[in-house]
Design a protein around this motif. Structure first.
Motif, PDB file in Angstrom:
ATOM      1  N   ALA A   1      -3.774   9.578   1.465  1.00 31.85           N
ATOM      2  CA  ALA A   1      -4.426   8.763   0.447  1.00 31.85           C
ATOM      3  C   ALA A   1      -4.074   7.282   0.627  1.00 31.85           C
ATOM      4  N   ALA A   2      -2.801   7.009   0.900  1.00 31.03           N
ATOM      5  CA  ALA A   2      -2.370   5.618   1.094  1.00 31.03           C
ATOM      6  C   ALA A   2      -2.984   5.030   2.363  1.00 31.03           C
ATOM      7  N   MET A   3      -3.080   5.832   3.423  1.00 33.86           N
ATOM      8  CA  MET A   3      -3.681   5.357   4.673  1.00 33.86           C
ATOM      9  C   MET A   3      -5.171   5.059   4.482  1.00 33.86           C
ATOM     10  N   ARG A   4      -5.871   5.923   3.759  1.00 32.74           N
ATOM     11  CA  ARG A   4      -7.295   5.697   3.499  1.00 32.74           C
ATOM     12  C   ARG A   4      -7.504   4.348   2.802  1.00 32.74           C
ATOM     13  N   LYS A   5      -6.678   4.101   1.801  1.00 40.28           N
ATOM     14  CA  LYS A   5      -6.807   2.868   1.030  1.00 40.28           C
ATOM     15  C   LYS A   5      -6.415   1.653   1.867  1.00 40.28           C
ATOM     16  N   ALA A   6      -5.325   1.769   2.627  1.00 39.94           N
ATOM     17  CA  ALA A   6      -4.822   0.637   3.404  1.00 39.94           C
ATOM     18  C   ALA A   6      -5.810   0.190   4.479  1.00 39.94           C
ATOM     19  N   PHE A   7      -6.478   1.166   5.119  1.00 36.37           N
ATOM     20  CA  PHE A   7      -7.345   0.831   6.252  1.00 36.37           C
ATOM     21  C   PHE A   7      -8.831   1.056   5.960  1.00 36.37           C
ATOM     22  N   ALA A   8      -9.142   1.367   4.712  1.00 43.19           N
ATOM     23  CA  ALA A   8     -10.536   1.526   4.260  1.00 43.19           C
ATOM     24  C   ALA A   8     -11.306   2.495   5.151  1.00 43.19           C
ATOM     25  N   ILE A   9     -10.776   3.708   5.275  1.00 43.86           N
ATOM     26  CA  ILE A   9     -11.375   4.713   6.154  1.00 43.86           C
ATOM     27  C   ILE A   9     -11.543   6.020   5.396  1.00 43.86           C
ATOM     28  N   SER A  10     -12.348   6.911   5.965  1.00 47.01           N
ATOM     29  CA  SER A  10     -12.411   8.288   5.486  1.00 47.01           C
ATOM     30  C   SER A  10     -11.810   9.177   6.568  1.00 47.01           C
ATOM     31  N   LEU A  11     -11.155  10.246   6.149  1.00 49.84           N
ATOM     32  CA  LEU A  11     -10.533  11.179   7.084  1.00 49.84           C
ATOM     33  C   LEU A  11     -11.043  12.575   6.780  1.00 49.84           C
TER      34      LEU A  11
ATOM     35  N   PHE B   1       0.806  -1.222   0.000  1.00 48.77           N
ATOM     36  CA  PHE B   1       0.000   0.000   0.000  1.00 48.77           C
ATOM     37  C   PHE B   1       0.844   1.280   0.000  1.00 48.77           C
ATOM     38  N   GLY B   2       2.141   1.138  -0.256  1.00 48.02           N
ATOM     39  CA  GLY B   2       2.994   2.313  -0.384  1.00 48.02           C
ATOM     40  C   GLY B   2       3.297   3.008   0.927  1.00 48.02           C
ATOM     41  N   LEU B   3       3.324   2.248   2.009  1.00 45.26           N
ATOM     42  CA  LEU B   3       3.624   2.798   3.332  1.00 45.26           C
ATOM     43  C   LEU B   3       5.044   2.414   3.740  1.00 45.26           C
ATOM     44  N   THR B   4       5.696   3.292   4.468  1.00 50.01           N
ATOM     45  CA  THR B   4       7.067   3.062   4.922  1.00 50.01           C
ATOM     46  C   THR B   4       7.068   2.517   6.337  1.00 50.01           C
ATOM     47  N   VAL B   5       7.844   1.471   6.581  1.00 49.46           N
ATOM     48  CA  VAL B   5       7.979   0.901   7.924  1.00 49.46           C
ATOM     49  C   VAL B   5       9.125   1.611   8.639  1.00 49.46           C
ATOM     50  N   GLU B   6       8.812   2.225   9.777  1.00 49.05           N
ATOM     51  CA  GLU B   6       9.843   2.929  10.550  1.00 49.05           C
ATOM     52  C   GLU B   6      10.735   1.919  11.281  1.00 49.05           C
ATOM     53  N   PRO B   7      12.008   2.245  11.507  1.00 45.60           N
ATOM     54  CA  PRO B   7      12.901   1.332  12.227  1.00 45.60           C
ATOM     55  C   PRO B   7      12.374   1.014  13.630  1.00 45.60           C
ATOM     56  N   ILE B   8      12.515  -0.239  14.041  1.00 48.07           N
ATOM     57  CA  ILE B   8      12.103  -0.662  15.385  1.00 48.07           C
ATOM     58  C   ILE B   8      13.319  -0.526  16.301  1.00 48.07           C
ATOM     59  N   THR B   9      13.243   0.419  17.239  1.00 50.63           N
ATOM     60  CA  THR B   9      14.401   0.726  18.091  1.00 50.63           C
ATOM     61  C   THR B   9      14.311   0.094  19.479  1.00 50.63           C
ATOM     62  N   GLN B  10      13.098  -0.289  19.901  1.00 49.64           N
ATOM     63  CA  GLN B  10      12.934  -0.924  21.216  1.00 49.64           C
ATOM     64  C   GLN B  10      12.264  -2.281  21.013  1.00 49.64           C
ATOM     65  N   PRO B  11      13.032  -3.370  21.050  1.00 51.36           N
ATOM     66  CA  PRO B  11      12.470  -4.696  20.751  1.00 51.36           C
ATOM     67  C   PRO B  11      11.405  -5.166  21.739  1.00 51.36           C
ATOM     68  N   GLY B  12      11.323  -4.543  22.912  1.00 48.89           N
ATOM     69  CA  GLY B  12      10.313  -4.948  23.879  1.00 48.89           C
ATOM     70  C   GLY B  12       8.916  -4.455  23.549  1.00 48.89           C
ATOM     71  N   ARG B  13       8.825  -3.429  22.719  1.00 52.15           N
ATOM     72  CA  ARG B  13       7.527  -2.868  22.348  1.00 52.15           C
ATOM     73  C   ARG B  13       6.884  -3.708  21.242  1.00 52.15           C
TER      74      ARG B  13
END
Length: 543
Positions: free
Chosen positions: A122-132, A100-112
């Motif tokens: 636009a990408a978020m709307r499509k990925a999660f089928a929502i309106s904003l 869906f054209g989204l970027t994954v941020e680095p995971i810095t705390q493995p416990g989370r």
């Protein structure tokens, strides 16, 4: 099936607990003017960028029945190895994000168990089928969604919450500035600690107290000047930015009052402790990300976390409450105590009917209610429930959760019956001076003022726990089972007079002041963790 349409071609399933109710402005201190929604509602620009936090399942679920047991406690590294994010879920989320054209941020705390994604609206709307949509209030513009989030069927069970699509204000600070009256009295935090029997001369050297703030800031010059008036060295304070939040001092009428109250109270009563302030945005995403960051912070390593922000349970989505409570469970597992203000609007918590404040209603935090304290030196002459509603100066929060069940350690506390089958957890657990008419002398933005509210009680108890950790040479961790044990009864001043609206104080636990206010030195003894391993070994030898 082509990789590019793997998720897009799947049927959609609703994300449980993600439903958002229609927007009601919130988030300002009671003294501030209530924000109004403009009639203009616009679609959020498609090119605007959003960062969201996805909560995924852990590798192994926690055994919540063992929380608070010293021999079940984990280091942060052990927790990450056993209960960090499930790798299979993370892989799925990464594949979903890529499609869906989204970027994954680095995971810095493995416990989370948090995976952050960023991308366009636009990408978020499509990925999660929502309106904003965008609403404008006197506080500013907010990005809102209503209804449910939906996910591709393959992600069902692999994503537990999606936070950050909506950035409406989630919580408000629980402090009250005293109105000038001839009958008012005020105390320094050191004087309050003396009345409550905190051990004289004790320090919390070696401890770090974490503080969660959803706005405002502090000035080092104010802290230096304030602690000089107390005859104490200023504490070492570190600001930790989360999700774009940062130390941004403004004026004494805003959230600065909360920040300075929290720092000055806990640092004054727990001399020698370092303070780490986790500044975040006033959203459910920011709130939860700040707590998980603090709990798993292997740099500052807080042993106790103070929270003075919250809102009625009804103002939260189910997914947000579940995610935040899971963060508090993680804190208990690694031996971190969380103290939380119970609210300043009596039994209604500022909503219709009776309500309790969240996150104070989480069964994995120490919920802190408020009293009106009169005394001097080490002598208390009067202490009753904080209830100044007739003067428009608030009252302690308290009542029964409609979301969280009655914990086992609270079963003998005679908590009133809940109004829902799911509820039952009684709030608060403990109390302390909160009435602004007997409030705390605090310095905020170069001004000396008197502030009360249950916001003062959470850092007061956090300071006491820090002292206990230093004196007992082991972190107290999840203290609720120990404080509700019969042997801890002497560690409290039982408050038996007053009410907060629907609930009245009486002998033992009540929904106004909980178990009571602290007898400091006895609380320190009560929260000292006791190993069960030694007891089992001794029993084995006698057989």
């Amino acid at each position: 099936m082509p990789t590019s349409s793997r998720f897009a071609s799947q049927s959609r399933v609703p994300l449980p607990g993600s439903e958002r109710k229609p927007f009601v402005p919130a988030g300002a201190p009671k003294a501030a003017k209530t924000p109004k929604v403009s009639t203009a509602v616009k679609t959020v620009p498609a090119t605007g960028r959003i960062r969201v936090s996805l909560i995924v399942p852990p590798k192994q679920p926690l055994d919540t029945k063992r929380l608070g047991k010293l021999d079940a406690r984990l280091s942060r590294a052990q927790f990450a190895a056993r209960h960090g994010a499930d790798p299979a879920s993370v892989r799925l989320v990464k594949a979903f994000a890529k499609e869906f054209g989204l970027t994954v941020e680095p995971i810095t705390q493995p416990g989370r168990c948090t995976v952050q994604l960023s991308g366009t609206c636009a990408a978020m709307r499509k990925a999660f089928a929502i309106s904003l949509v965008e609403h404008t209030t006197e506080q500013g513009k907010f990005r809102l969604r209503e209804g449910e989030i939906s996910l591709p069927a393959e992600l069902e069970g692999h994503v537990l919450a999606v936070l950050g699509l909506d950035n409406r204000p989630q919580a408000k600070p629980h402090f009250r500035i005293a109105k000038p009256r001839a009958t008012n009295v005020s105390y320094t935090p050191v004087q309050v600690a003396q009345m409550y029997g905190f051990p004289a001369g004790a320090t919390a050297t070696g401890q770090t107290i974490g503080i969660i703030e959803l706005g405002g800031g502090y000035r080092a010059a104010d802290l230096t000047a304030y602690f000089k008036t107390l005859g104490l060295p200023a504490p070492t304070v570190t600001a930790v930015p989360i999700d774009g939040g940062k130390n941004t001092p403004g004026n004494a009428n805003g959230a600065d009052g909360e920040v300075m109250l929290d720092i000055e109270v806990c640092a004054a009563v727990a001399q020698g402790a370092k303070i780490a302030v986790y500044f975040t945005t006033n959203t459910d995403q920011g709130f939860i990300d700040a707590i998980t960051t603090a709990v798993h912070d292997s740099t500052n390593k807080p042993s106790v976390i103070s929270i003075s922000w919250g809102g009625p349970e009804s103002s939260w989505t189910e997914q947000s409450m579940t995610a935040l409570d899971a963060a508090c469970q993680a804190a208990a597992a690694v031996g971190v105590t969380i103290t939380v203000a119970a609210g300043d609007n009596g039994s209604s918590d500022g909503a219709s009917g009776d309500n309790v404040d969240f996150p104070a209603s989480s069964p994995h935090v120490l919920a802190c209610g408020g009293t009106k304290l009169v005394g001097s030196g080490s002598t208390i002459t009067s202490e009753v429930v904080w209830d100044e509603t007739s003067n428009d100066e608030g009252a302690t929060g308290g009542g029964v959760s409609t979301v969280f069940a009655l914990p086992t350690w609270q079963k003998n506390a005679n908590v009133p019956s809940p109004t829902t089958s799911a509820g039952g957890r009684g709030v608060p657990d403990v109390s302390g001076d909160a009435d602004p008419s007997t409030g705390y002398t605090i310095r905020v933005d170069s001004e000396t003022t008197v502030i009360g509210g249950t916001s003062a009680v959470a850092p007061l108890w956090a300071g006491l726990i820090a002292l206990a950790n230093a004196q007992n040479k082991v972190a107290a961790g999840f203290v609720n089972p120990a404080l509700y044990a019969a042997g801890a009864k002497k560690a409290f001043r039982d408050i038996t007079q007053g009410n907060n609206g629907s609930f009245s104080a009486g002998p033992g636990w009540d929904a106004c002041t909980g178990l009571g206010s602290p007898v400091g030195n006895l609380v320190i003894q009560a929260v000292a963790p006791k190993s069960t391993t030694t007891k089992k070994a001794k029993k084995g030898k006698t057989k």
